[in-house]
Write an enzyme that holds these catalytic residues in place. Structure first.
Site, short mmCIF file in Angstrom:
data_model
loop_
_atom_site.label_atom_id
_atom_site.label_comp_id
_atom_site.label_asym_id
_atom_site.label_seq_id
_atom_site.Cartn_x
_atom_site.Cartn_y
_atom_site.Cartn_z
N GLU A 198 1.78 10.97 -9.50
CA GLU A 198 1.08 11.36 -10.73
C GLU A 198 1.93 12.22 -11.65
O GLU A 198 1.82 12.13 -12.87
CB GLU A 198 -0.21 12.11 -10.39
CG GLU A 198 -1.34 11.23 -9.85
CD GLU A 198 -1.29 11.01 -8.35
OE1 GLU A 198 -0.24 11.32 -7.73
OE2 GLU A 198 -2.29 10.53 -7.79
N GLU B 296 -4.78 8.97 -1.85
CA GLU B 296 -5.87 9.95 -1.77
C GLU B 296 -7.08 9.38 -1.03
O GLU B 296 -7.78 10.10 -0.31
CB GLU B 296 -6.27 10.43 -3.17
CG GLU B 296 -5.17 11.28 -3.79
CD GLU B 296 -5.47 11.67 -5.22
OE1 GLU B 296 -5.40 10.77 -6.09
OE2 GLU B 296 -5.79 12.85 -5.46
N1 3HC Z 1 -2.43 0.82 -12.93
C1 3HC Z 1 -2.37 -0.26 -13.73
N2 3HC Z 1 -1.37 -1.14 -13.70
C2 3HC Z 1 -0.39 -0.95 -12.82
C3 3HC Z 1 -0.39 0.16 -11.95
C4 3HC Z 1 -1.47 1.06 -12.02
N3 3HC Z 1 -1.55 2.12 -11.22
N4 3HC Z 1 0.72 0.09 -11.20
C5 3HC Z 1 1.38 -1.01 -11.56
N5 3HC Z 1 0.70 -1.64 -12.55
C6 3HC Z 1 1.07 -2.90 -13.20
C7 3HC Z 1 2.38 -2.80 -13.94
O1 3HC Z 1 2.19 -2.34 -15.25
C8 3HC Z 1 2.86 -4.24 -13.91
O2 3HC Z 1 2.17 -4.93 -14.90
P1 3HC Z 1 2.87 -6.12 -15.71
O3 3HC Z 1 3.25 -7.13 -14.68
O4 3HC Z 1 1.81 -6.55 -16.64
O5 3HC Z 1 4.05 -5.51 -16.38
C9 3HC Z 1 2.37 -4.74 -12.56
O6 3HC Z 1 1.31 -3.84 -12.17
C10 3HC Z 1 3.41 -4.74 -11.46
O7 3HC Z 1 4.02 -3.45 -11.45
P2 3HC Z 1 5.61 -3.29 -11.32
O8 3HC Z 1 6.30 -4.25 -12.20
O9 3HC Z 1 5.90 -1.86 -11.48
O10 3HC Z 1 5.82 -3.76 -9.81
P3 3HC Z 1 6.81 -3.19 -8.72
O11 3HC Z 1 6.61 -4.04 -7.52
O12 3HC Z 1 8.18 -3.03 -9.28
O13 3HC Z 1 6.28 -1.71 -8.39
C11 3HC Z 1 4.67 -0.01 -7.87
C12 3HC Z 1 5.04 -1.52 -7.81
C13 3HC Z 1 5.63 0.80 -7.00
C14 3HC Z 1 3.26 0.13 -7.37
C15 3HC Z 1 4.79 0.47 -9.33
O14 3HC Z 1 4.07 -0.42 -10.16
C16 3HC Z 1 4.26 1.84 -9.59
O15 3HC Z 1 4.94 2.81 -9.33
N6 3HC Z 1 3.03 1.94 -10.13
C17 3HC Z 1 2.44 3.18 -10.54
C18 3HC Z 1 1.93 3.94 -9.37
C19 3HC Z 1 1.28 5.21 -9.85
O16 3HC Z 1 1.76 5.90 -10.71
N7 3HC Z 1 0.14 5.54 -9.24
C20 3HC Z 1 -0.57 6.71 -9.59
C21 3HC Z 1 -1.54 6.40 -10.66
S1 3HC Z 1 -2.35 7.82 -11.24
C22 3HC Z 1 -3.54 8.13 -10.09
O17 3HC Z 1 -3.64 7.46 -9.10
C23 3HC Z 1 -4.45 9.25 -10.44
C24 3HC Z 1 -5.26 9.69 -9.26
O18 3HC Z 1 -4.66 10.79 -8.66
C25 3HC Z 1 -6.64 10.05 -9.68
#
Ligand code: 3HC
Ligand code: NAI
Length: 707
Positions: free
Chosen positions: A128, A108
Site C-alpha cells: 500500500e 489482510e
Molecule cells: N486492482 C486493480 N487492478 C489491478 C490490481 C489491483 N489491486 N493489481 C493489478 N491490477 C491490474 C493491472 O492494472 C493490470 O491491468 P491491465 O492488464 O489492464 O494493465 C493487470 O491487473 C495485471 O497486472 P500486472 O500487469 O501488474 O501483472 P503482474 O503479473 O506483472 O503483477 C501484481 C501482478 C504483482 C499483483 C501487480 O499487479 C501488483 O503489484 N498489483 C498491485 C498490488 C497492490 O498494490 N495491492 C494493494 C492494493 S491497495 C489495498 O489492498 C488496500 C487495502 O489495504 C485496503
C-alpha cells in the site's frame, strides 16, 4: 458448488467449505468479491455440516489487494475491514491458502483468518505504501500481534513482499506447502484441524507480538529516525508508524478506527492520487499502436557493442534476465575492461549477499566477448553503446549491417543523436531502433524506446518485449534531440541555470528541489554524472544555438577548470577524498558572481516556492511541446519517463499529473508571468493554451488518446 457472487463460489467437501475467489487477472477484491466472501463466510458459519473453511484463489494468485480502480469512487458495503472482521468472527476455523502474490487486502484477509498455509513459491506483502496508502483492512493491527513491530514495519514501509519461508519464520504462516498442490494441502490441513478439535484463533485476541515491548518500541524509534531522513515529505509511512504504535497500546477496535481514519486521510491525499496514477501509467505505457499490428521477433541471443559505462551495465541487465550476451569492443584491452566492469557488479552483489557465488558464475558463463564483429553472426538483437559520436556510430552500424543476418534488430543507446540518420546509413533501416537505457543500466528501471520513421512494427513490439524480459519500464518516444527525457531535462535545467545567474545559488536550487521530493537536485546530479558530458553536448550544439537564446556560461567556466564533479573531486560542490556528498564551494559562488557582473545582472532573491514553480513550469511546458509534436504518445508516458529515469517524486505522479493537480490554468498563468522577462524561453506551448481554453486537463488527453 454454489455461486456466491459473480466471481466467488462455495463447495463443501468432507465437512470443509472451500470459498474460491475467481476474478482474473489478480483476484482483486472488488465489490462483487467482497459480497461473495461475506456471503460465503456467513453460509459456512451457519451450516452445521461445515466444520472448517478454506479461503483460496483460482488462477494465478490469492487476491493481490483491493481493486485499485474503485479507489476514486465512494466506498460500497461490505467494506473490506468488515469482511475481514466477519472472517475472524466465523465460529468455524478459517484457513487462508495462499499462492501467487497475496498482497494488500488479500494478505489482510489471510491475517484475519485463523490459520494460514502457503505454497512455497507464494509472496506475501503489503504494498500500500507504494500507492501512498497504508494497509486499511486491519493489517496494521493484526500483523504486529503475530510478529511484533519490526517485521510488520519492514513489510509495510518497504512495500516489498516476502517469501513463504520468511513468512513462516516470522510467525505469519502455520505451514508451507512444498508439494505444489495447495488445494490438497489446505484440505489436509483443515481435516487435521477438525480431527484435533482445533478451535478458532482470532488474530485480534493474540498478543504474541507484544511480548517484548522494549524491542517493539525500539523498532518503532529506529524506523522513525530512518523515515525522517528518507521519506521526504510523504504522509503514509508516518501514518503506518502511528498505527503500529497504537496497535500495542489501544484496544483492537480503537486501533481499527485509527487505521480506518488514517487510511481514508491518505486515500483523499494528492500523494496517493499521484502514486495510483503512476501505478496505472507504468502499465499503460506498454500499450502502443504497433502492438495490434505485429508480433515480437525471437530474442534469444543478444549482443552489445561497447563495454564502457553503458555497455557493461546493459550487459549486466541482460545477464540478470538469464539471457546470454556477446560483448564487442575495439581491442583486447577494452574488452578485458568491459568484462571486468560486468564481473565487478556481480562480485559486489555476492559480497552484499544479493546473489550466490554459483549464480554469479552462471551469469558470467552467459557472457562472451570478442573484438571481431563476426561473433554477432547469430544475434537476434544488438545494442550499440559506443562513444556519442555520429561518425563512430555510423561505422559501427555499417559493420553490423554486414555481419548480422537480415532480421537482427540493431539498436542504438544514443542519448541525443538522430536515429533516422543512423538508420538511413544502412541497407535495412526497418531493423533499426533506439533503446535508451539510463545509467546505471542494470539498476535504472526506465527504457526509452525511440521509434525512427522507417522502423518495422515488429521491431518496436520486440523492443517492448525485451524491456519486459529485462524488468524495465518502457516508454515509447519519437525521434528528436534528447527524445522525451533528455529534451525535458535540457529545458528545466536551463530554467535552473537562469535562476542561478539571476541570484539563486546552485545549493539553494538543489535544496528546494529536494524539498519538493527529488532525491537530489540538478547540480548534485550533474556532479554525479560528470559535467564533461553536458559540456561536450553544449559545444556540439553551439554552432546551431539561436543567437537570441539566453545562454548561461557558468557551467562552462566550471568545466574549463577541469571540475567535472565527483570523479574529479570538484564540480558545483567540493568532495573530500572518496566522499559522495559534497560541500558548498565558495569558489563556485565567486565564479557565479563574476558571470553575473559580466552580464550586468543584479542578483535578486528567490523563495524555494518560486524555484520549484519555475523549474516545474519549464518542465511541464516542454512536456506539452513534446506532446504536440507527437514525441510522446500521452501525458502519462512523460510522467513515467520522469519518474523512472529522472528522479521525479513518484508520489507527485509525474510532471503532467502534477500540472493537473495544480491546475493547467495556474501553470499557464505562471508561464505568462515569467514570459514578461524572457518571451522566447517561457513561450507557452500551444497545446497548453488550447487545453486551458477548452477547460480540459492533461488526463483528458490520456483518455482521449486511443492506442
Ligand atoms: N486492482 C486493480 N487492478 C489491478 C490490481 C489491483 N489491486 N493489481 C493489478 N491490477 C491490474 C493491472 O492494472 C493490470 O491491468 P491491465 O492488464 O489492464 O494493465 C493487470 O491487473 C495485471 O497486472 P500486472 O500487469 O501488474 O501483472 P503482474 O503479473 O506483472 O503483477 C501484481 C501482478 C504483482 C499483483 C501487480 O499487479 C501488483 O503489484 N498489483 C498491485 C498490488 C497492490 O498494490 N495491492 C494493494 C492494493 S491497495 C489495498 O489492498 C488496500 C487495502 O489495504 C485496503
Ligand atoms: P563510454 O565512453 O564509457 O564507453 C564507450 C565504449 O565504447 C568504450 O569502452 C569504447 O572502447 C567503446 N567503443 C568505442 N568505439 C567502438 C567501436 N568502434 N567498437 C566497439 N567498441 C567501441 O561511454 P558510455 O557512457 O558508456 O556511453 C555510450 C553511449 O551511451 C553513448 O552514446 C552515450 O550517449 C549513451 N548513454 C550514456 C549514458 C551515461 O550516463 N553515460 C546514459 C544513456 C546513454
Amino acid at each position: 458448488m454454489t455461486e456466491l457472487s459473480q466471481n466467488v463460489s462455495l463447495a463443501i467437501n468432507a465437512g470443509v467449505a472451500v470459498i474460491t475467489v475467481d476474478n482474473p487477472p489478480v483476484n482483486a477484491l472488488g465489490l462483487a468479491v467482497r459480497q461473495g466472501l461475506a456471503k460465503g463466510i456467513s453460509l459456512a458459519g451457519g451450516d452445521p455440516e461445515v466444520k472448517a473453511v478454506i479461503l483460496i484463489g483460482a488462477g494465478r494468485t490469492f487476491p493481490a489487494g483491493a481493486d485499485i480502480r474503485e479507489f476514486g469512487t465512494p466506498p460500497q458495503a461490505p467494506l473490506l475491514p468488515d469482511v475481514c472482521q466477519s472472517i475472524e468472527d466465523c465460529p468455524k476455523p478459517v484457513i487462508a491458502a495462499l499462492h501467487g502474490t497475496a498482497l494488500g487486502g488479500g494478505y489482510e484477509i489471510a491475517l484475519a483468518a485463523h490459520y494460514r498455509i502457503a505454497d512455497a513459491a507464494a509472496r506475501l506483502g503489503l504494498p500500500e505504501v507504494n500507492l501512498g496508502l497504508l494497509p486499511g483492512a486491519g493489517g496494521t493491527q493484526r500483523m504486529p500481534r503475530l510478529t511484533g513491530a519490526a517485521p510488520a514495519l519492514d513489510m509495510m514501509l518497504s512495500g516489498t513482499p516476502i517469501s513463504a519461508a520468511k513468512a513462516l519464520e516470522i510467525g505469519v504462516l502455520d505451514e508451507v506447502c512444498d508439494s505444489g498442490d495447495l488445494p490438497a494441502a489446505a484440505q489436509a490441513f483443515a481435516v487435521r484441524l477438525i480431527l484435533e478439535g482445533a478451535l478458532v484463533r482470532p488474530t485480534s485476541k493474540l498478543g504474541t507480538g507484544f511480548a517484548d515491548m522494549a524491542a517493539y518500541d525500539a523498532a518503532i524509534a529506529e524506523r522513525l529516525t530512518r523515515l525522517q531522513s528518507r521519506a521526504r515529505g510523504q504522509k503514509s509511512p508516518f501514518k503506518i508508524v502511528d498505527c503500529i504504535k497504537a496497535a500495542a497500546r489501544v484496544p483492537f477496535d480503537e486501533g481499527m478506527r485509527l487505521e480506518r481514519a488514517a487510511f481514508m486521510e491518505c486515500l483523499a491525499s494528492d500523494q496517493s492520487k499521484g502514486m495510483i496514477h503512476a501505478f496505472f501509467a507504468e502499465r499503460q505505457a506498454a500499450r502502443i499502436p504497433e502492438a495490434s499490428r505485429a508480433k515480437p521477433r525471437p530474442l534469444n541471443r543478444l549482443g552489445v557493442v561497447g563495454g564502457g559505462t553503458m555497455g557493461a551495465g546493459i550487459a549486466v541487465a541482460i545477464l540478470n534476465a538469464g539471457l546470454p550476451v556477446t560483448m564487442i569492443e575495439r581491442d583486447a584491452d577494452s574488452l578485458a575492461h568491459g568484462r571486468a566492469a560486468v564481473e565487478k557488479v556481480f562480485q559486489r552483489n555476492v559480497a552484499k549477499g544479493r546473489m550466490s557465488a554459483a549464480e554469479k558464475d552462471a551469469a558470467m558463463g552467459r557472457w562472451q566477448g570478442a573484438t571481431d564483429y563476426a561473433a554477432l553472426g547469430d544475434a537476434d538483437l544488438v545494442i550499440e553503446a559506443v562513444f556519442e559520436d555520429m561518425a563512430v556510430k555510423q561505422q559501427v552500424f555499417a559493420r553490423l549491417d554486414q555481419v548480422t543476418r537480415p532480421g537482427t534488430i540493431l539498436a542504438s543507446n544514443t542519448s541525443y543523436l538522430d536515429i533516422n540518420t543512423l538508420a538511413a546509413g544502412i541497407s535495412r533501416p526497418g531493423d533499426v531502433i533506439g533503446l535508451h537505457f539510463f545509467s546505471p543500466a542494470n539498476i535504472m528501471k526506465l527504457l526509452e524506446i525511440v521509434v525512427p520513421a522507417k522502423v518495422s512494427d515488429d521491431v518496436v513490439v520486440s523492443a517492448f518485449a525485451l524491456a519486459k524480459k529485462l524488468g524495465k519500464v518502457a516508454v515509447r518516444a519519437g525521434v528528436c534531440d534528447g527524445f522525451i527525457g533528455n529534451r525535458m531535462l535540457a529545458t528545466y535545467r536551463r530554467a535552473a541555470d537562469y535562476m542561478v545567474e539571476d541570484g539563486a545559488s546552485p545549493y539553494q536550487i538543489d535544496a528546494a528541489l529536494r524539498a519538493f521530493g527529488y532525491p537530489m537536485g540538478p547540480y548534485q546530479v550533474s556532479d554525479l554524472a560528470g559535467g564533461d558530458i553536458g559540456w561536450a553536448t553544449r559545444k556540439r550544439k553551439a554552432p546551431t544555438r539561436p543567437p537570441e537564446e539566453r545562454y548561461v556560461e557558468i557551467a562552462d567556466r566550471i568545466c574549463e577548470r577541469g571540475w567535472f564533479g565527483q570523479k574529479t573531486g570538484r564540480g558545483y560542490y567540493r568532495y573530500d577524498e572518496g566522499a559522495r556528498t559534497g560541500v558548498e564551494d565558495p569558489e563556485v559562488l565567486a565564479i557565479i558572481d563574476q558571470e553575473r557582473a559580466k552580464k550586468g545582472i543584479t542578483p535578486r532573491t528567490f523563495s524555494d516556492a518560486e524555484i520549484q514553480n519555475r523549474y516545474l513550469a519549464a518542465m511541464i511546458n516542454e512536456g506539452c511541446n513534446i506532446l504536440a509534436e507527437g514525441i510522446a504518445l500521452r501525458p502519462l508516458d512523460i510522467d513515467v519517463t520522469l519518474i523512472y529515469g529522472y528522479g521525479f517524486p513518484r508520489w507527485r505522479g509525474g510532471p503532467m499529473k502534477y500540472a493537473d493537480m495544480v491546475g493547467p490554468e495556474v501553470i499557464l498563468g505562471r508561464l505568462r508571468d515569467y514570459a514578461r522577462e524572457d518571451p522566447q524561453f517561457w513561450r507557452a506551448s500551444d497545446l497548453l493554451v488550447d487545453l486551458v481554453a477548452e477547460g480540459s486537463s492533461l488526463d483528458d488527453l490520456n483518455k482521449r488518446t486511443e492506442v
